[in-house]
Design an enzyme around this catalytic site. Structure first.
Site, short mmCIF file in Angstrom:
data_model
loop_
_atom_site.label_atom_id
_atom_site.label_comp_id
_atom_site.label_asym_id
_atom_site.label_seq_id
_atom_site.Cartn_x
_atom_site.Cartn_y
_atom_site.Cartn_z
N TYR A 94 0.83 -1.22 0.00
CA TYR A 94 0.00 0.00 0.00
C TYR A 94 0.86 1.25 0.00
O TYR A 94 2.01 1.25 0.44
CB TYR A 94 -0.96 0.00 1.20
CG TYR A 94 -0.31 0.25 2.54
CD1 TYR A 94 -0.24 1.54 3.08
CD2 TYR A 94 0.22 -0.79 3.29
CE1 TYR A 94 0.34 1.78 4.32
CE2 TYR A 94 0.80 -0.57 4.53
CZ TYR A 94 0.85 0.72 5.04
OH TYR A 94 1.43 0.95 6.27
N CYS A 95 0.27 2.33 -0.52
CA CYS A 95 0.89 3.65 -0.48
C CYS A 95 -0.13 4.64 0.07
O CYS A 95 -1.03 4.25 0.83
CB CYS A 95 1.42 4.06 -1.86
SG CYS A 95 0.18 4.15 -3.16
N TRP A 96 -0.02 5.90 -0.29
CA TRP A 96 -0.89 6.92 0.30
C TRP A 96 -2.36 6.72 -0.08
O TRP A 96 -3.25 6.71 0.77
CB TRP A 96 -0.41 8.31 -0.12
CG TRP A 96 -1.35 9.42 0.23
CD1 TRP A 96 -2.02 10.24 -0.63
CD2 TRP A 96 -1.74 9.85 1.55
NE1 TRP A 96 -2.81 11.13 0.05
CE2 TRP A 96 -2.65 10.91 1.40
CE3 TRP A 96 -1.43 9.41 2.84
CZ2 TRP A 96 -3.25 11.57 2.47
CZ3 TRP A 96 -2.02 10.06 3.92
CH2 TRP A 96 -2.90 11.12 3.73
#
Length: 319
Positions: A94-96
């Site tokens: 996951y990222c932002w």
């Protein structure tokens, strides 16, 4: 809700033992999924440079430069973290907001054959999930609040209950602060407010609503952190167990719990200064002198009788 083949929602996070946070280290430090590993595809400096390029040149230039940096960092991840993983490895990435950073790593891992999945909506989706959960979960649990004057051993009782298999919520442990004027440990930094909330939510979500959850009585703040409002309201409406401990034993507990201040009486004395308006210069001077002379037993007994007991009693009346 249905997701594409390589996307999962926040309700599925528990399925993944390995959670790779590809955001920058600074973003990770503010908050992250429980048990996530920091696996940045852009460092803080690289992220800032690509952002500046986007603002001052063009999105195309930023994407081109960013792709090169991300590719190099993904290669490093493959050479290190992923190197010894079996084919059955299935990490959550996951990222932002579930964009290009996490999609890039998930795609490369998938092309290798790993069962990598991407968190739909990224960290933002998780944060919304935490906020919503903290607003509703406390009301579903049967809280039992442990009350007692400072030094009565409430935190130790919470720990012992947890060790014995009871459901116990250690808010001060999560906050890394004992909740009082001298409750911080200089060797332990408090988490950010967001990460505190993440850890509280993670604990609440594991509890069985059919069994009691023991928690220590707290005011609105634990050091620099705010206790979630719905949890505080549920605690104030809960049944209580009062712990009464003899003064001599409370002094011993205080001396043990706050032992780190003995090695730094100057810092301890600075912490006492804000109490001048409550207790007067003469009292503060007496306490500071006791600290400098190493007479911490006298200081602890005086603090308990003069400051902590009246303060805690007022707090209990209010809450």
């Amino acid at each position: 809700m249905r997701y594409a083949r390589n996307l999962v929602g926040v309700d599925d996070i528990a399925r993944f033992a390995d959670r790779l946070d590809v955001r920058s280290p600074a973003e990770f430090a503010l908050d992250h999924l429980p048990h996530a590993a920091s696996t940045p595809v852009l460092s803080d400096a690289e992220r800032a440079r690509i952002g500046t390029l986007h603002a001052q040149v063009s999105g195309f230039a930023a994407r081109k430069a960013g792709a090169a940096v991300v590719a190099r960092n993904i290669a490093t991840i493959l050479d290190t973290i992923a190197q010894d993983k079996p084919l059955a490895w299935s990490p959550l990435v996951y990222c932002w907001r579930g964009g290009q950073r996490s999609r890039s790593l998930a795609h490369v891992l998938g092309e290798i054959g790993f069962g990598a999945m991407q968190l739909d909506g990224g960290y933002r989706a998780w944060r919304r999930h935490v906020v919503a959960g903290l607003a509703t979960l406390p009301q579903t649990l049967r809280l039992v609040v442990i009350c007692g004057l400072t030094g009565s051993g409430k935190s130790r009782l919470i720990g012992a209950l947890g060790d014995a298999g009871a459901q116990a919520l250690d808010l001060e442990g999560i906050a890394r602060h004992r909740g009082s004027l001298l409750g911080d440990d200089p060797a332990l930094a408090q988490p950010t407010q967001k990460h505190f909330e993440t850890q509280v939510y993670d604990a609440l979500a594991t509890f069985d609503p059919g069994r009691p959850v023991f928690v220590e009585s707290e005011s609105k703040r634990i050091g620099n952190l705010q206790v979630p409002e719905a949890l505080l309201a549920a605690m104030r409406a809960a049944e209580c167990i009062r712990v009464d401990t003899a003064l001599a034993l409370r002094v011993e507990v205080l001396l043990d719990d706050y032992a780190h201040w003995r090695n730094d009486p100057e810092s301890l004395n600075q912490r006492l200064v804000p109490l001048t308006s409550l207790h007067g210069k003469a009292t503060i001077a007496r306490w500071q002198q006791a600290a400098l002379q190493g007479d911490f037993a006298t200081l602890a007994a005086d603090l308990l009788a003069t400051h902590y007991e009246p303060s805690y009693s007022r707090s209990i009346e209010r809450n």
